[in-house]
Scaffold this active site. Structure first.
Site, PDB file in Angstrom:
ATOM      1  N   GLU A  77     -22.834   6.592  -1.898  1.00 46.47           N
ATOM      2  CA  GLU A  77     -24.211   5.991  -1.524  1.00 46.47           C
ATOM      3  C   GLU A  77     -24.572   6.284   0.496  1.00 46.47           C
ATOM      4  O   GLU A  77     -23.631   6.631   0.677  1.00 46.47           O
ATOM      5  CB  GLU A  77     -24.329   4.555  -1.689  1.00 46.47           C
ATOM      6  CG  GLU A  77     -23.097   3.622  -0.863  1.00 46.47           C
ATOM      7  CD  GLU A  77     -22.711   2.422  -1.270  1.00 46.47           C
ATOM      8  OE1 GLU A  77     -22.836   2.463  -2.779  1.00 46.47           O
ATOM      9  OE2 GLU A  77     -21.881   1.775  -0.650  1.00 46.47           O
ATOM     10  N   VAL A 128      -4.626   6.547   5.722  1.00 43.33           N
ATOM     11  CA  VAL A 128      -3.540   6.265   6.024  1.00 43.33           C
ATOM     12  C   VAL A 128      -2.680   6.999   4.494  1.00 43.33           C
ATOM     13  O   VAL A 128      -1.357   6.936   4.883  1.00 43.33           O
ATOM     14  CB  VAL A 128      -3.026   4.846   6.408  1.00 43.33           C
ATOM     15  CG1 VAL A 128      -3.849   4.951   7.862  1.00 43.33           C
ATOM     16  CG2 VAL A 128      -3.250   4.249   5.268  1.00 43.33           C
ATOM     17  N   ASP A 129      -3.147   7.263   3.703  1.00 44.09           N
ATOM     18  CA  ASP A 129      -2.007   7.750   2.300  1.00 44.09           C
ATOM     19  C   ASP A 129      -2.299   9.391   2.626  1.00 44.09           C
ATOM     20  O   ASP A 129      -2.388   9.665   3.788  1.00 44.09           O
ATOM     21  CB  ASP A 129      -2.966   7.726   1.260  1.00 44.09           C
ATOM     22  CG  ASP A 129      -4.403   8.190   1.426  1.00 44.09           C
ATOM     23  OD1 ASP A 129      -5.658   7.927   1.219  1.00 44.09           O
ATOM     24  OD2 ASP A 129      -4.631   9.292   1.513  1.00 44.09           O
ATOM     25  N   HIS A 172      -5.944   7.316  11.891  1.00 46.58           N
ATOM     26  CA  HIS A 172      -5.277   5.633  12.038  1.00 46.58           C
ATOM     27  C   HIS A 172      -4.054   6.229  11.495  1.00 46.58           C
ATOM     28  O   HIS A 172      -3.990   4.681  10.870  1.00 46.58           O
ATOM     29  CB  HIS A 172      -6.508   4.993  10.736  1.00 46.58           C
ATOM     30  CG  HIS A 172      -8.214   4.889  11.434  1.00 46.58           C
ATOM     31  ND1 HIS A 172      -8.889   5.013  11.005  1.00 46.58           N
ATOM     32  CD2 HIS A 172      -8.650   4.845  12.921  1.00 46.58           C
ATOM     33  CE1 HIS A 172     -10.628   4.979  11.366  1.00 46.58           C
ATOM     34  NE2 HIS A 172      -9.811   4.738  12.185  1.00 46.58           N
ATOM     35  N   ARG A 190       1.532  -0.876  -0.003  1.00 51.77           N
ATOM     36  CA  ARG A 190      -0.218   0.349   0.119  1.00 51.77           C
ATOM     37  C   ARG A 190       0.761   1.568   0.127  1.00 51.77           C
ATOM     38  O   ARG A 190       0.252   2.433  -0.741  1.00 51.77           O
ATOM     39  CB  ARG A 190      -0.883   0.267   1.232  1.00 51.77           C
ATOM     40  CG  ARG A 190      -1.972  -1.553   1.133  1.00 51.77           C
ATOM     41  CD  ARG A 190      -2.877  -1.280   2.483  1.00 51.77           C
ATOM     42  NE  ARG A 190      -3.736  -0.015   2.389  1.00 51.77           N
ATOM     43  CZ  ARG A 190      -4.276   0.239   3.766  1.00 51.77           C
ATOM     44  NH1 ARG A 190      -3.890  -0.723   4.819  1.00 51.77           N
ATOM     45  NH2 ARG A 190      -5.224   1.153   3.559  1.00 51.77           N
ATOM     46  N   GLN A 195     -10.013   9.701   7.812  1.00 52.99           N
ATOM     47  CA  GLN A 195      -9.321   7.855   8.378  1.00 52.99           C
ATOM     48  C   GLN A 195      -8.215   7.083   7.493  1.00 52.99           C
ATOM     49  O   GLN A 195      -7.683   6.290   7.877  1.00 52.99           O
ATOM     50  CB  GLN A 195     -11.172   6.942   8.688  1.00 52.99           C
ATOM     51  CG  GLN A 195     -11.429   7.914   9.645  1.00 52.99           C
ATOM     52  CD  GLN A 195     -12.811   6.952   8.848  1.00 52.99           C
ATOM     53  OE1 GLN A 195     -13.464   5.744   9.725  1.00 52.99           O
ATOM     54  NE2 GLN A 195     -13.791   7.683   8.319  1.00 52.99           N
TER      55      GLN A 195
END
Ligand code: APR
Length: 228
Positions: A199, A92-93, A108, A58, A90
């Protein structure tokens, strides 16, 4: 000292159009891995190489993606509002930061931080951890991803709770609303609340207003509306 007027919570959905997988959409990240296998302290204890590989993949993927219009719109909003805006992510990028946002709180953790379990020091980090590099502070090969795993305490909850307690507007973008404590922020927020999501999320009915569609369309339009 009053807190930010606007608090924005973002989740994996804001990074989806940049090409980063979400967790729970079909084909989402967790479908490739059992969350309990790669995102818990126990999993790290049992199979550190598997967990490190999951996060190394990631972290490496970040070099091949770009912020999208939603990230850029929030950076524009910060240029206008300054300390009156706090982005709590939230994710982590590093896409908020690469779009120009400066006030970003990573609830996070971050793929771009490594945490030494030997000396407890955290270091900015962009390389792999699977090959057990020495900690720059204590030289022990005990660096783990600085990610908040299931069962661990999210970072900076005092800061977030204070901001939610004084804000006039809470906006949730691109999150399914199934992971706590972030899923409860809409209930804690003092001001009015707005959801911008592909959504309806699990908490959609708790929001004063919900708009559904891609973040790259909804977020710039909302920022234009707010600043207009
Ligand atoms: N635009 C807006 N929203 C989108 C888009 C898009 N292009 N694509 C997907 N979404 C929405 C989905 O409808 C879903 O509601 O983003 C949400 C993504 O939900 P999750 O995959 O559950 O991600 P998130 O809510 O961020 O997960 C929260 O769970 O696994 C843990 O720690 C991990 O931070 C993560 C937390």
């Amino acid at each position: 000292m009053s807190g930010p007027r606007v608090v924005v919570l973002t989740g994996a959905g804001i990074s989806a159009e940049s090409g980063l997988s979400t967790f729970r959409d079909s084909g989402g990240l967790w479908e490739g891995h059992d969350p309990m296998q790669v995102a818990t302290p126990e999993a790290y204890e049992d199979d550190p190489a598997l967990v490190q590989r999951f996060y190394d993949e990631r972290r490496a993927a970040l070099a091949h993606v770009e912020p999208n219009a939603a990230h850029h719109a929030l950076a524009r909003l910060e240029r206008e509002l300054g300390d009156d805006l706090l982005v709590v992510t939230q994710n982590v990028d590093d896409l908020h930061e690469r779009a120009g946002s400066r006030r970003v709180h990573h609830l996070h953790g971050s793929l771009h931080s490594a945490w030494c379990t030997a000396c407890d020091v955290r270091h900015p980090w962009t390389d792999a951890l699977g090959d057990r590099p020495p900690c720059p502070a204590c030289a022990e090969p005990e660096l783990r991803p600085d990610i908040v795993w299931f069962g661990e305490i999210p970072y900076g909850m005092d800061l977030v709770e204070d901001a939610l307690d004084t804000c006039e507007l809470f906006v949730s973008i691109g999150t399914s609303g199934v992971v706590y404590p972030a899923a409860a922020f809409v209930l804690w927020a003092r001001g009015t609340t707005l959801e911008l999501n592909l959504e309806p999320s699990a908490g959609a009915t708790e929001f004063a207003e919900s708009r559904h569609g891609p973040a790259s369309v909804l977020v710039p339009a909302w920022v234009e509306e707010l600043l207009g």
